[in-house]
Design a protein around this motif. Structure first.
Motif, PDB file in Angstrom:
ATOM      1  N   LEU A  78      56.444  73.389  58.707  1.00 49.55           N
ATOM      2  CA  LEU A  78      55.395  72.411  58.178  1.00 49.55           C
ATOM      3  C   LEU A  78      56.339  71.064  58.447  1.00 49.55           C
ATOM      4  CD1 LEU A  78      53.814  73.482  55.408  1.00 49.55           C
ATOM      5  CD2 LEU A  78      52.888  73.325  57.986  1.00 49.55           C
ATOM      6  N   ALA A  79      57.467  71.274  58.093  1.00 55.61           N
ATOM      7  CA  ALA A  79      58.009  70.246  58.299  1.00 55.61           C
ATOM      8  C   ALA A  79      58.536  70.202  60.020  1.00 55.61           C
ATOM      9  CB  ALA A  79      59.722  70.198  57.422  1.00 55.61           C
ATOM     10  N   ILE A  80      58.822  70.776  60.290  1.00 58.68           N
ATOM     11  CA  ILE A  80      59.253  70.334  62.126  1.00 58.68           C
ATOM     12  C   ILE A  80      57.724  70.186  62.850  1.00 58.68           C
ATOM     13  CG2 ILE A  80      59.628  72.043  64.314  1.00 58.68           C
ATOM     14  CD1 ILE A  80      61.551  73.546  62.311  1.00 58.68           C
ATOM     15  N   SER A  81      56.965  71.087  62.328  1.00 65.81           N
ATOM     16  CA  SER A  81      55.560  70.512  62.897  1.00 65.81           C
ATOM     17  C   SER A  81      55.448  68.953  62.676  1.00 65.81           C
ATOM     18  CB  SER A  81      54.433  71.271  62.719  1.00 65.81           C
ATOM     19  OG  SER A  81      54.971  72.592  62.815  1.00 65.81           O
ATOM     20  N   PHE A  82      54.921  68.360  61.724  1.00 66.68           N
ATOM     21  CA  PHE A  82      54.768  67.583  61.127  1.00 66.68           C
ATOM     22  C   PHE A  82      55.990  66.037  61.861  1.00 66.68           C
ATOM     23  CE2 PHE A  82      51.940  69.263  57.927  1.00 66.68           C
ATOM     24  CZ  PHE A  82      51.246  68.011  57.463  1.00 66.68           C
ATOM     25  N   SER A  83      56.853  66.332  61.303  1.00 69.62           N
ATOM     26  CA  SER A  83      58.227  65.681  61.935  1.00 69.62           C
ATOM     27  C   SER A  83      57.616  65.519  63.589  1.00 69.62           C
ATOM     28  CB  SER A  83      59.591  66.178  61.999  1.00 69.62           C
ATOM     29  OG  SER A  83      59.220  66.204  60.688  1.00 69.62           O
ATOM     30  N   GLY A  84      57.879  66.388  64.083  1.00 71.32           N
ATOM     31  CA  GLY A  84      57.962  66.606  65.565  1.00 71.32           C
ATOM     32  C   GLY A  84      56.135  66.176  66.116  1.00 71.32           C
ATOM     33  N   VAL A  85      55.005  66.227  65.946  1.00 69.20           N
ATOM     34  CA  VAL A  85      53.606  65.364  65.979  1.00 69.20           C
ATOM     35  C   VAL A  85      53.887  64.087  65.516  1.00 69.20           C
ATOM     36  CG1 VAL A  85      51.011  65.686  65.537  1.00 69.20           C
ATOM     37  CG2 VAL A  85      52.558  67.702  66.107  1.00 69.20           C
ATOM     38  N   LEU A  86      54.095  63.854  65.039  1.00 74.18           N
ATOM     39  CA  LEU A  86      53.971  62.634  64.499  1.00 74.18           C
ATOM     40  C   LEU A  86      55.290  61.641  65.024  1.00 74.18           C
ATOM     41  CD1 LEU A  86      54.262  63.194  60.830  1.00 74.18           C
ATOM     42  CD2 LEU A  86      52.567  62.166  61.616  1.00 74.18           C
ATOM     43  N   SER A  87      56.200  62.644  65.388  1.00 70.47           N
ATOM     44  CA  SER A  87      57.279  61.436  66.263  1.00 70.47           C
ATOM     45  C   SER A  87      56.548  61.237  67.436  1.00 70.47           C
ATOM     46  CB  SER A  87      58.360  62.069  66.666  1.00 70.47           C
ATOM     47  OG  SER A  87      59.010  62.290  65.527  1.00 70.47           O
ATOM     48  N   GLY A  88      55.774  61.667  68.213  1.00 75.28           N
ATOM     49  CA  GLY A  88      54.987  62.627  69.590  1.00 75.28           C
ATOM     50  C   GLY A  88      54.192  61.261  69.379  1.00 75.28           C
ATOM     51  N   THR A  89      53.055  61.828  68.586  1.00 77.92           N
ATOM     52  CA  THR A  89      51.804  60.659  68.325  1.00 77.92           C
ATOM     53  C   THR A  89      52.753  59.188  68.843  1.00 77.92           C
ATOM     54  OG1 THR A  89      51.331  62.299  67.272  1.00 77.92           O
ATOM     55  CG2 THR A  89      50.164  59.619  66.988  1.00 77.92           C
ATOM     56  N   ALA A  90      53.331  58.406  67.580  1.00 80.35           N
ATOM     57  CA  ALA A  90      54.200  57.487  67.983  1.00 80.35           C
ATOM     58  C   ALA A  90      54.219  56.982  69.197  1.00 80.35           C
ATOM     59  CB  ALA A  90      55.329  56.969  67.136  1.00 80.35           C
ATOM     60  N   VAL A  91      54.836  57.851  69.820  1.00 83.32           N
ATOM     61  CA  VAL A  91      55.715  57.900  71.183  1.00 83.32           C
ATOM     62  C   VAL A  91      54.349  57.358  72.257  1.00 83.32           C
ATOM     63  CG1 VAL A  91      56.942  57.704  73.210  1.00 83.32           C
ATOM     64  CG2 VAL A  91      57.126  58.025  71.150  1.00 83.32           C
ATOM     65  N   GLY A  92      52.865  58.970  72.073  1.00 84.20           N
ATOM     66  CA  GLY A  92      52.067  58.228  72.813  1.00 84.20           C
ATOM     67  C   GLY A  92      50.927  57.530  72.249  1.00 84.20           C
ATOM     68  N   VAL A  93      51.115  56.968  71.440  1.00 80.37           N
ATOM     69  CA  VAL A  93      50.518  55.625  70.896  1.00 80.37           C
ATOM     70  C   VAL A  93      50.583  54.285  71.968  1.00 80.37           C
ATOM     71  CG1 VAL A  93      49.044  54.065  69.307  1.00 80.37           C
ATOM     72  CG2 VAL A  93      49.389  56.498  69.386  1.00 80.37           C
ATOM     73  N   ILE A  94      52.039  54.260  71.749  1.00 86.20           N
ATOM     74  CA  ILE A  94      52.692  53.142  72.412  1.00 86.20           C
ATOM     75  C   ILE A  94      52.550  52.951  74.383  1.00 86.20           C
ATOM     76  CG2 ILE A  94      54.764  52.490  73.249  1.00 86.20           C
ATOM     77  CD1 ILE A  94      55.627  52.578  70.254  1.00 86.20           C
ATOM     78  N   LEU A  95      52.709  54.779  74.507  1.00 88.94           N
ATOM     79  CA  LEU A  95      52.439  54.645  76.071  1.00 88.94           C
ATOM     80  C   LEU A  95      51.192  54.135  76.413  1.00 88.94           C
ATOM     81  CD1 LEU A  95      55.293  57.868  77.088  1.00 88.94           C
ATOM     82  CD2 LEU A  95      55.272  55.329  77.165  1.00 88.94           C
ATOM     83  N   GLY A  96      50.170  54.727  75.909  1.00 99.18           N
ATOM     84  CA  GLY A  96      48.511  54.385  75.971  1.00 99.18           C
ATOM     85  C   GLY A  96      47.939  53.776  75.687  1.00 99.18           C
ATOM     86  N   VAL A  97      48.932  52.179  74.960  1.00102.17           N
ATOM     87  CA  VAL A  97      47.825  51.269  74.773  1.00102.17           C
ATOM     88  C   VAL A  97      48.706  50.426  75.618  1.00102.17           C
ATOM     89  CG1 VAL A  97      48.818  49.366  73.184  1.00102.17           C
ATOM     90  CG2 VAL A  97      47.853  51.545  72.328  1.00102.17           C
ATOM     91  N   ILE A  98      49.645  50.598  76.379  1.00102.95           N
ATOM     92  CA  ILE A  98      50.568  49.644  77.139  1.00102.95           C
ATOM     93  C   ILE A  98      49.378  50.327  78.656  1.00102.95           C
ATOM     94  CG2 ILE A  98      53.077  49.044  78.168  1.00102.95           C
ATOM     95  CD1 ILE A  98      54.383  49.976  76.418  1.00102.95           C
ATOM     96  N   ALA A  99      49.383  51.562  78.695  1.00102.08           N
ATOM     97  CA  ALA A  99      48.452  51.600  80.431  1.00102.08           C
ATOM     98  C   ALA A  99      47.313  51.196  80.369  1.00102.08           C
ATOM     99  CB  ALA A  99      48.735  53.017  80.086  1.00102.08           C
ATOM    100  N   GLY A 100      47.223  51.198  78.413  1.00 99.82           N
ATOM    101  CA  GLY A 100      45.618  51.058  79.032  1.00 99.82           C
ATOM    102  C   GLY A 100      44.751  49.567  79.306  1.00 99.82           C
ATOM    103  N   TYR A 101      45.959  48.992  77.736  1.00 98.87           N
ATOM    104  CA  TYR A 101      45.543  47.698  77.469  1.00 98.87           C
ATOM    105  C   TYR A 101      46.047  46.367  79.739  1.00 98.87           C
ATOM    106  CZ  TYR A 101      44.652  43.617  75.457  1.00 98.87           C
ATOM    107  OH  TYR A 101      44.378  41.877  75.169  1.00 98.87           O
ATOM    108  N   PHE A 102      47.617  47.077  79.319  1.00102.43           N
ATOM    109  CA  PHE A 102      47.848  45.835  80.118  1.00102.43           C
ATOM    110  C   PHE A 102      46.843  46.527  81.754  1.00102.43           C
ATOM    111  CE2 PHE A 102      50.523  45.549  76.877  1.00102.43           C
ATOM    112  CZ  PHE A 102      50.082  43.658  76.320  1.00102.43           C
TER     113      PHE A 102
END
Length: 277
Positions: A78-102
């Motif tokens: 659970l610790a590995i899964s939560f850490s990995g998914v939350l880290s990936g989500t943070a990066v994915g949100v940043i990339l998605g916002v940059i791509a979609g907004y700009f």
């Protein structure tokens, strides 16, 4: 929030799955507080013991308590899964916002990167990352994060493209608000419901991937307890003594199904189109 909770509670299976998830996560997270047996402690004179009052789920090939290892293994998975998914989500949100907004060149480059990552099956991508970086818990977290990024980034990009064209975004720009302020105050809050649903669904996939990597010897290394590693060590005696393999297998299946049901319930509860359903 009250309406969201009410809509979620209408999905009885999702509610049951949510309660089970809370119990499982709490049991694993607080295991050191009520379990006073070392999960690595071996007793070669008591191997493959049947369930008893002393060992509720029996012992494995080295005389270690299966229930204790199951609880501590859940902490790792659970610790590995939560850490990995939350880290990936943070990066994915940043990339998605940059791509979609700009848009523009940034959108093109990020979209091509997402396409490349999505070209690989999630497990294969994780295996490649771990093969390059090496085995271990920290590298498994990195692998989970990397294969979580493209799905989140593409979903967020689509949501941002819809939000960007809304009238209130145009009003904010006319009023002189900066792009950063618009993104933080308006874009991300309006996409947060889809992000939450995606994280919930990704956690089930991450549990499977973490266990698969450990099963293949690329994730958590023995003798550390982890569900996939427990399955791997017990496969040789599956026919003669299936308990050490069946127990972590059931745990993996149960957690993955629960995350899927909770994700479906949240998706219906957070969808404004189903408000009056």
């Amino acid at each position: 929030m009250k309406e969201i909770v009410q809509r979620f509670c209408r999905k009885r299976m999702s509610v049951v799955a949510g309660v089970m998830l809370i119990l499982i996560i709490a049991a694993c997270a607080f295991a050191p507080l009520y379990v006073h047996v070392d999960p690595l402690k071996q007793n070669l004179f008591n191997t493959y013991a049947r369930p008893s009052a002393e060992h509720l789920l029996g012992t494995d090939n080295l005389g270690r308590d299966i229930l204790v290892r199951l609880l501590y293994g859940g902490r790792s998975s659970l610790a590995i899964s939560f850490s990995g998914v939350l880290s990936g989500t943070a990066v994915g949100v940043i990339l998605g916002v940059i791509a979609g907004y700009f848009g523009g060149i940034a959108d093109t480059l990020i979209s091509r990167l997402i396409d490349v990552l999505l070209a690989f099956p999630g497990l294969l991508l994780a295996i490649v990352v771990v093969a390059i970086l090496g085995s271990g818990e920290s590298n498994t977290v990195v692998a989970i994060a990397i294969f979580s990024i493209p799905t989140v980034a593409r979903m967020v990009r689509g949501e941002v493209l819809k939000i960007r064209s809304a009238d209130y975004i145009a009003v904010c720009k006319v009023m002189g608000e900066s792009s950063a302020r618009v993104i933080v105050r308006h874009v991300i809050p309006n996409a947060i419901s889809q992000i939450i649903v995606n994280v919930t669904l990704q956690l089930g996939t991450a549990i499977l991937t973490t266990s698969a990597l450990s099963f293949l010897g690329l994730g958590v290394q023995p003798p550390a307890p982890e569900w996939g590693a427990m399955l791997s060590s017990a496969r040789d005696v599956l026919r003669s003594y299936p308990l050490p393999a069946v127990v972590p297998g059931i745990a993996i299946t149960l957690v993955v199904v629960c995350f899927s049901l909770v994700g479906d319930g949240l998706r219906d509860a957070l969808d404004p189109r189903l408000k009056n359903a």
